[in-house]
Scaffold this active site. Structure first.
Site, PDB file in Angstrom:
ATOM      1  N   CYS A  64       5.795   0.007   7.167  1.00  0.00           N
ATOM      2  CA  CYS A  64       5.477   1.158   6.322  1.00  0.00           C
ATOM      3  C   CYS A  64       6.679   1.473   5.441  1.00  0.00           C
ATOM      4  O   CYS A  64       7.816   1.461   5.916  1.00  0.00           O
ATOM      5  CB  CYS A  64       5.155   2.368   7.208  1.00  0.00           C
ATOM      6  SG  CYS A  64       4.730   3.850   6.279  1.00  0.00           S
ATOM      7  N   LEU A  65       6.414   1.751   4.181  1.00  0.00           N
ATOM      8  CA  LEU A  65       7.503   2.103   3.258  1.00  0.00           C
ATOM      9  C   LEU A  65       8.204   3.384   3.706  1.00  0.00           C
ATOM     10  O   LEU A  65       9.359   3.600   3.328  1.00  0.00           O
ATOM     11  CB  LEU A  65       6.955   2.275   1.835  1.00  0.00           C
ATOM     12  CG  LEU A  65       6.549   0.965   1.156  1.00  0.00           C
ATOM     13  CD1 LEU A  65       5.843   1.242  -0.163  1.00  0.00           C
ATOM     14  CD2 LEU A  65       7.774   0.079   0.925  1.00  0.00           C
TER      15      LEU A  65
ATOM     16  N   GLN B   3       3.013   9.963   1.041  1.00  0.00           N
ATOM     17  CA  GLN B   3       4.350   9.367   1.151  1.00  0.00           C
ATOM     18  C   GLN B   3       5.267   9.743  -0.005  1.00  0.00           C
ATOM     19  O   GLN B   3       6.481   9.614   0.104  1.00  0.00           O
ATOM     20  CB  GLN B   3       4.229   7.840   1.223  1.00  0.00           C
ATOM     21  CG  GLN B   3       3.533   7.349   2.477  1.00  0.00           C
ATOM     22  CD  GLN B   3       3.384   5.849   2.462  1.00  0.00           C
ATOM     23  OE1 GLN B   3       2.413   5.320   1.925  1.00  0.00           O
ATOM     24  NE2 GLN B   3       4.352   5.134   3.019  1.00  0.00           N
TER      25      GLN B   3
ATOM     26  N   HIS C  33      -2.387   7.984   6.657  1.00  0.00           N
ATOM     27  CA  HIS C  33      -1.354   8.780   5.971  1.00  0.00           C
ATOM     28  C   HIS C  33      -1.960  10.059   5.385  1.00  0.00           C
ATOM     29  O   HIS C  33      -1.359  11.128   5.483  1.00  0.00           O
ATOM     30  CB  HIS C  33      -0.713   7.997   4.820  1.00  0.00           C
ATOM     31  CG  HIS C  33       0.432   7.118   5.223  1.00  0.00           C
ATOM     32  ND1 HIS C  33       1.561   7.578   5.857  1.00  0.00           N
ATOM     33  CD2 HIS C  33       0.634   5.784   5.050  1.00  0.00           C
ATOM     34  CE1 HIS C  33       2.411   6.575   6.073  1.00  0.00           C
ATOM     35  NE2 HIS C  33       1.866   5.469   5.584  1.00  0.00           N
TER      36      HIS C  33
ATOM     37  N   HIS D  71      -4.497   2.065   7.549  1.00  0.00           N
ATOM     38  CA  HIS D  71      -3.119   2.568   7.605  1.00  0.00           C
ATOM     39  C   HIS D  71      -2.911   3.679   6.562  1.00  0.00           C
ATOM     40  O   HIS D  71      -2.344   4.728   6.862  1.00  0.00           O
ATOM     41  CB  HIS D  71      -2.170   1.385   7.372  1.00  0.00           C
ATOM     42  CG  HIS D  71      -0.718   1.717   7.292  1.00  0.00           C
ATOM     43  ND1 HIS D  71       0.202   1.262   8.217  1.00  0.00           N
ATOM     44  CD2 HIS D  71      -0.010   2.450   6.387  1.00  0.00           C
ATOM     45  CE1 HIS D  71       1.399   1.720   7.884  1.00  0.00           C
ATOM     46  NE2 HIS D  71       1.313   2.430   6.771  1.00  0.00           N
ATOM     47  N   GLU D  72      -3.395   3.445   5.344  1.00  0.00           N
ATOM     48  CA  GLU D  72      -3.189   4.416   4.255  1.00  0.00           C
ATOM     49  C   GLU D  72      -4.066   5.658   4.435  1.00  0.00           C
ATOM     50  O   GLU D  72      -3.631   6.778   4.139  1.00  0.00           O
ATOM     51  CB  GLU D  72      -3.437   3.768   2.886  1.00  0.00           C
ATOM     52  CG  GLU D  72      -2.590   2.530   2.568  1.00  0.00           C
ATOM     53  CD  GLU D  72      -1.094   2.720   2.746  1.00  0.00           C
ATOM     54  OE1 GLU D  72      -0.610   3.857   2.695  1.00  0.00           O
ATOM     55  OE2 GLU D  72      -0.399   1.702   2.962  1.00  0.00           O
TER      56      GLU D  72
ATOM     57  N   GLY E 187       0.831  -1.201   0.000  1.00  0.00           N
ATOM     58  CA  GLY E 187       0.000   0.000   0.000  1.00  0.00           C
ATOM     59  C   GLY E 187       0.861   1.244   0.000  1.00  0.00           C
ATOM     60  O   GLY E 187       1.981   1.230   0.532  1.00  0.00           O
TER      61      GLY E 187
END
Ligand code: QAP
Ligand code: CO
Length: 169
Positions: free
Chosen positions: A92-93, A51, A138, A134-135, A46
């Site tokens: 997380c990226l 991000q 963000h 989660h996204e 994701g």
């Protein structure tokens, strides 16, 4: 197509609140394609536009094993969340190499638009429900690390800053 640069925690740009998408243009399509490429290349499951330093309400997700089920969510809203909660070890990226447990509602119903602007509703459970929440966080300027204890947050912050330092040195 292009792989975009991913911001790393604790970059303050990760705390910006994303604005709604109002125009469904070819430029939006291109951005979604680039976000998907960036996510697959990482590899991740994701990615939120925040991000990649684009502060618009755009998410790409692919939780499939075969990496052939791209889901795009524009202007996502959680319509309802289950009372049941579940703990999942998230990563997380934007916080590479860090994984920790976060408790969230087990199921969510999300309304969003697709890349053409068409509204749809999706009931998600399992990994997709975790990933959507989660996204969406963000897009509201929140990183999963912010659910952890202050001590853990401080340790992660130091670890990440030290790592950035080593890159420049
Ligand atoms: C969010 O995360 C997520 O630390 C998506 O070194 C994660 O794609 C939702 C990744 C877990 C639900 C459960 C993380 C890649 C990818 C790393 C990701 C790393 C390389 C994270
Ligand atoms: Co993330």
């Amino acid at each position: 197509m292009a792989v975009l640069n991913i911001l790393h925690y604790p970059d303050p740009r990760l705390n910006k609140v994303a604005q709604p998408v109002t125009e469904f243009t070819p430029a939006l399509r291109q951005l979604v394609a680039d976000m998907a490429e960036t996510m697959y290349e990482a590899p991740g499951i994701g990615l939120a536009a925040t991000q990649v330093d684009v502060h618009q309400q755009i998410i790409v997700i692919d939780t499939s094993e075969e990496k052939n089920d791209l889901k795009v969510f524009i202007n996502p809203r959680i319509l309802s969340s289950s009372a049941d909660r579940k703990t999942y070890e998230e990563g997380c990226l934007s916080v590479p190499g860090i994984y920790d447990n976060v408790e969230r509602p087990e199921r969510v119903t999300v309304q969003a638009q697709d890349v053409e602007g068409k509204t749809f509703t999706l009931e998600a459970d399992e990994l997709l429900a975790v990933c959507l929440q989660h996204e969406i966080d963000h897009l509201q300027g929140k990183v999963f690390v912010q659910y952890l204890s202050r001590l853990k947050q401080s340790r992660i912050r130091h670890k990440m800053l030290k790592r950035e330092q080593q890159k420049v040195a």
